[in-house]
Design a protein around this motif. Structure first.
Motif: not given
Lengths: 159, 159
Positions: A14, A101, A103, A125, A130-131, A134
């Motif tokens: 993550q 989302h 971070s 994240y 989500d990671r 991104q």
């Protein structure tokens, strides 16, 4: 410019981590991250501008800006968990048009011999998904740091 | 008290998630998280007190308090990335005596039928190691929420 950002993002984790060296001392690189007058000079793709809505870079402060380009505008905001002069910034980050989302971003500024320095970056994240999402956009940070290096070559930026 | 916190922390991940129901509407549970007069009444193990140093629960605000017990005192601080009334708190969290391990905490408050509600919690850590270390201490949140449930049973806490 020979300095390149080196990114590590192991599958299934993550986090995204990176290192990036600069031809300037840590104190000057740090100042470019906390001075709201300097932020618009290196954040965002070339050809865009940054409209600062709020930028209070101290422990417990917060920030908010909009990146404005010909194709649209992109609003972001976050809070500063920790700002320690010339050495460490811990902040949150969220793109407001796709909320949910956030971070957590840790930047460590390290002096190197010869008046040079390095940033060690680590972003966590909320999920692997989500990671991964991104990660597709992460290369934008390369251009930011290229612009930052050009800015630092300008003697106007004091430490 | 029959409501129990249900915790999920899959091996090798960087998150701890939980759900926890309450015998009160989301608005009242939320208020107990943002009112600095109420925080000391349910945060921390029984027998400790909480000394608020700063508690400004709004988007872009920050917080800091010390849990004080007979065996010592434990200082914490963080920033509020987002505070949306009755529905969502996104904040950072760090134990100051072991710095360098901040985390990002998302609490979502959801109304349920019959005047009840649920908190969905998700915390992301910078590494699996940070997460695993925190997991050993995570049961403290059970006691916090037991105390919160007792506080909510007290009619003094308005929504």
């Amino acid at each position: 410019m020979t300095n390149q950002r080196v990114v590590v993002a192991a599958p299934g984790t993550q986090t995204i981590s990176f290192t990036r060296e600069f031809e300037a001392p840590a104190a000057r690189v740090f100042v470019a991250h906390v001075d709201p007058d300097l932020i618009p000079r290196w954040i965002g793709p070339r050809g865009t501008t940054v409209e600062i809505r709020r930028f209070d870079a101290r422990t417990g402060g917060s920030w908010s800006y909009v990146v404005v380009g010909r194709g649209g505008s992109w609003p972001f905001h976050g809070s500063f968990h920790e700002v320690t002069a010339s050495s460490r910034i811990v902040q949150t980050f969220e793109y407001e048009d796709e909320p949910g989302h956030p971070s957590l971003d840790v930047l460590t500024f390290v002096d190197l011999p010869g008046g040079r320095s390095r940033i060690d970056g680590l972003t966590a994240y909320l999920s692997v998904e989500d990671r991964d999402q991104q990660l597709d956009l992460d290369s934008g940070r390369d251009e930011d740091f290229e612009r930052l290096e050009e800015l630092l070559a300008d003697a106007v930026v004091a430490s």
